[in-house]
Motif scaffolding. Structure first.
Motif, PDB file in Angstrom:
ATOM      1  N   LEU A 129      33.846  -4.578  10.630  1.00 52.79           N
ATOM      2  CA  LEU A 129      35.210  -4.201  10.218  1.00 52.79           C
ATOM      3  C   LEU A 129      35.387  -4.311   8.704  1.00 52.79           C
ATOM      4  O   LEU A 129      36.466  -4.067   8.185  1.00 52.79           O
ATOM      5  N   GLY A 130      34.332  -4.728   8.004  1.00 49.09           N
ATOM      6  CA  GLY A 130      34.374  -4.711   6.550  1.00 49.09           C
ATOM      7  C   GLY A 130      34.540  -6.075   5.893  1.00 49.09           C
ATOM      8  O   GLY A 130      34.674  -6.142   4.667  1.00 49.09           O
ATOM      9  N   VAL A 131      34.551  -7.159   6.678  1.00 53.15           N
ATOM     10  CA  VAL A 131      34.704  -8.491   6.063  1.00 53.15           C
ATOM     11  C   VAL A 131      33.346  -8.944   5.528  1.00 53.15           C
ATOM     12  O   VAL A 131      32.367  -8.947   6.272  1.00 53.15           O
ATOM     13  N   PRO A 132      33.279  -9.309   4.230  1.00 50.43           N
ATOM     14  CA  PRO A 132      31.985  -9.731   3.673  1.00 50.43           C
ATOM     15  C   PRO A 132      31.418 -10.957   4.398  1.00 50.43           C
ATOM     16  O   PRO A 132      32.162 -11.867   4.774  1.00 50.43           O
ATOM     17  N   TYR A 133      30.116 -10.935   4.526  1.00 52.26           N
ATOM     18  CA  TYR A 133      29.395 -11.984   5.265  1.00 52.26           C
ATOM     19  C   TYR A 133      29.787 -13.386   4.817  1.00 52.26           C
ATOM     20  O   TYR A 133      29.984 -14.282   5.637  1.00 52.26           O
ATOM     21  N   GLU A 134      29.925 -13.581   3.504  1.00 45.22           N
ATOM     22  CA  GLU A 134      30.147 -14.943   3.001  1.00 45.22           C
ATOM     23  C   GLU A 134      31.495 -15.515   3.431  1.00 45.22           C
ATOM     24  O   GLU A 134      31.724 -16.713   3.314  1.00 45.22           O
ATOM     25  N   HIS A 135      32.384 -14.688   3.943  1.00 47.90           N
ATOM     26  CA  HIS A 135      33.689 -15.203   4.377  1.00 47.90           C
ATOM     27  C   HIS A 135      33.786 -15.383   5.885  1.00 47.90           C
ATOM     28  O   HIS A 135      34.844 -15.760   6.393  1.00 47.90           O
ATOM     29  N   ILE A 136      32.714 -15.098   6.590  1.00 44.82           N
ATOM     30  CA  ILE A 136      32.757 -15.197   8.054  1.00 44.82           C
ATOM     31  C   ILE A 136      32.298 -16.594   8.485  1.00 44.82           C
ATOM     32  O   ILE A 136      31.246 -17.050   8.033  1.00 44.82           O
ATOM     33  N   PRO A 137      33.090 -17.291   9.315  1.00 45.29           N
ATOM     34  CA  PRO A 137      32.678 -18.643   9.715  1.00 45.29           C
ATOM     35  C   PRO A 137      31.284 -18.653  10.360  1.00 45.29           C
ATOM     36  O   PRO A 137      30.931 -17.744  11.095  1.00 45.29           O
ATOM     37  N   ARG A 138      30.552 -19.723  10.032  1.00 43.16           N
ATOM     38  CA  ARG A 138      29.169 -19.825  10.510  1.00 43.16           C
ATOM     39  C   ARG A 138      29.068 -20.489  11.880  1.00 43.16           C
ATOM     40  O   ARG A 138      28.115 -20.273  12.608  1.00 43.16           O
ATOM     41  N   THR A 139      30.015 -21.359  12.179  1.00 37.38           N
ATOM     42  CA  THR A 139      29.952 -22.099  13.445  1.00 37.38           C
ATOM     43  C   THR A 139      31.336 -22.084  14.078  1.00 37.38           C
ATOM     44  O   THR A 139      32.339 -21.822  13.408  1.00 37.38           O
TER      45      THR A 139
END
Ligand code: HEM
Length: 399
Positions: free
Chosen positions: A259-269
């Motif tokens: 959906l266009g959200v940059p990887y670095e802002h997506i929660p990891r856990t």
């Protein structure tokens, strides 16, 4: 925090299972490697550099009807890009219509299997939990209400179900699946909305932002969907092993990225997701004129279809999954007999259904019919025909 005191937000968080102590840290800090703490750099300042300028020029150039026609037959992930699209649009799709390098096929396959095994609970929770929760997320409610699709909630709900339906399919992310296409279409629709809504005097009069649907807003919605469902499955003690949890999170990470959200802002856990949800979703939940109208339309819509239960039961089920506070905000009429039934029998029903208790609740049949009807509602709407019926709007809701 808008209209809620911190204490109220915490008690609502407890009711929704979205708890976490929002300390004095900025909302987006410490989530993922990029903390975005400094003003101007966090996800609330990110929209979509690739899709937004393109869609502004597609709308202003009058190309949207042709795109909608051309992409109707673009359904499967491995379908060739349709012909008849403007050159820049094709170039854009060529760039974004692919899985991220960090996507893990094994986890995605497991997520698909998990989605199939737990589909009834997922449909219930997405449909009656997340769907109604979206009406008390003010920015989402206001943008959905004042965009073109807000005028026809049945159609809009059907299209939104397509997203969940395609995400839940076995092989959703594989070449023969459909989710990558659905996500790309949705990303383009959001970009169109970013250009259109700021031209709506109605939206401008109620909005607290100049451009809608930032990456932060998308993460908020992800929490109302994925993070909420994750928490409820745990709270309901539905068997949900760690590998399933990880796979389910991964499918959402890929979805949010598409959906266009940059990887670095997506929660990891999930722990990170729940902590973020407690900071950025729970405190902002509040009713709005638009949200109340949308909830009434959505619940009225489901009541039109025979779910095998009364509207009072439906209201109480929503109150059960989202809290009485949310139910009161939305003016959901009480039905205390149904409330008692939901609160006592639903947990027993789940235990029985999952083979964890030999005791069959007397009202088993009714609950079974209810979840089947909700699932069918989801499936029928989600799979009407073979095409993904998402279309780009060309205007806003007139008024
Ligand atoms: C459109 C899903 C986040 C506002 C859509 C559509 C889907 C979708 C499938 C296309 C169907 C349709 O046209 O109705 C999602 C998902 C999200 C997300 C999965 C996040 C995980 C948001 C957010 C907002 C938003 C954060 C606003 C704050 C809208 C609007 C439309 C739309 C206004 C256009 C409706 C129209 O056609 O007029 N979304 N969305 N969405 N979405 Fe989202």
């Amino acid at each position: 925090m808008e209209n809620l005191s911190r204490r109220k937000a915490l008690s609502l968080g407890v009711a929704l299972g979205l708890v976490g102590v929002a300390g004095p840290v900025p909302a987006w800090a410490s989530t993922g490697p990029a903390n975005g703490a400094a003003a101007g750099t966090g996800p609330e300042w990110i929209w979509d550099d690739a899709a937004d300028p393109l869609m502004a020029s597609m709308i202003d150039g009058g190309h949207v009807p042709a795109i909608n026609t051309a992409w109707a037959s673009w359904v499967d992930n491995n379908d060739p890009l349709p012909s008849g699209l403007p050159t820049e649009f094709t170039a854009y799709l060529r760039q974004v219509n692919r899985m991220p390098s960090w996507a893990d096929p094994a986890k995605l396959a497991r997520a698909a299997d998990f989605n199939r095994r737990k589909d009834t609970y997922l449909f219930m929770l997405y449909g009656l939990g997340s769907g109604i929760m979206s009406t008390v997320i003010p920015r989402e409610a206001k943008s959905v209400y004042w965009s073109a699709g807000g005028a026809d909630m049945q159609d809009r709900a059907a299209k939104t179900f397509t997203f969940g339906y395609d995400l839940s399919q076995r092989g959703a992310f594989e070449p023969t699946g459909q989710f990558v296409v659905t996500a790309n279409k949705t990303r383009v629709v959001h970009a169109a909305v970013r250009h259109l809504l700021p031209q709506s005097p109605h939206w401008k009069a109620v909005a607290d932002e100049t451009i809608p649907i930032s990456a932060a807003d998308i993460l908020v919605t992800f929490h109302s969907l994925g993070t909420f469902v994750h928490r409820k499955l745990l709270d309901w003690r539905i068997p949900y092993p760690a590998a399933d949890q990880e796979a389910f999170l991964h499918s959402w990470q890929v979805a949010v990225h598409l959906l266009g959200v940059p990887y670095e802002h997506i929660p990891r856990t999930w722990a990170e997701a729940e902590a973020q949800s407690a900071r950025v979703l729970t405190p902002i939940l509040t009713p709005s004129t638009e949200g109340i109208a949308l909830a009434e339309e959505l619940l009225g819509l489901t009541a039109q279809i025979d779910l095998g239960v009364t509207r009072g039961f439906l209201n109480e089920f929503v109150r059960y999954v989202l809290s009485d506070e949310v139910g009161d905000w939305l003016g959901l009429r009480r039905d205390y007999a149904a409330a008692a039934l939901v609160r006592t029998v639903w947990p027993a029903f789940i235990l029985f259904r999952e083979g964890l208790s030999p005791v069959m609740p007397g009202t088993f049949y009714m609950f079974d019919q209810f979840i089947r009807a909700v699932a069918m509602l989801f499936l029928n709407k989600g799979s009407s025909g073979t095409t993904t019926p998402i279309t780009i709007p060309t205007g806003n809701r007139p008024g």
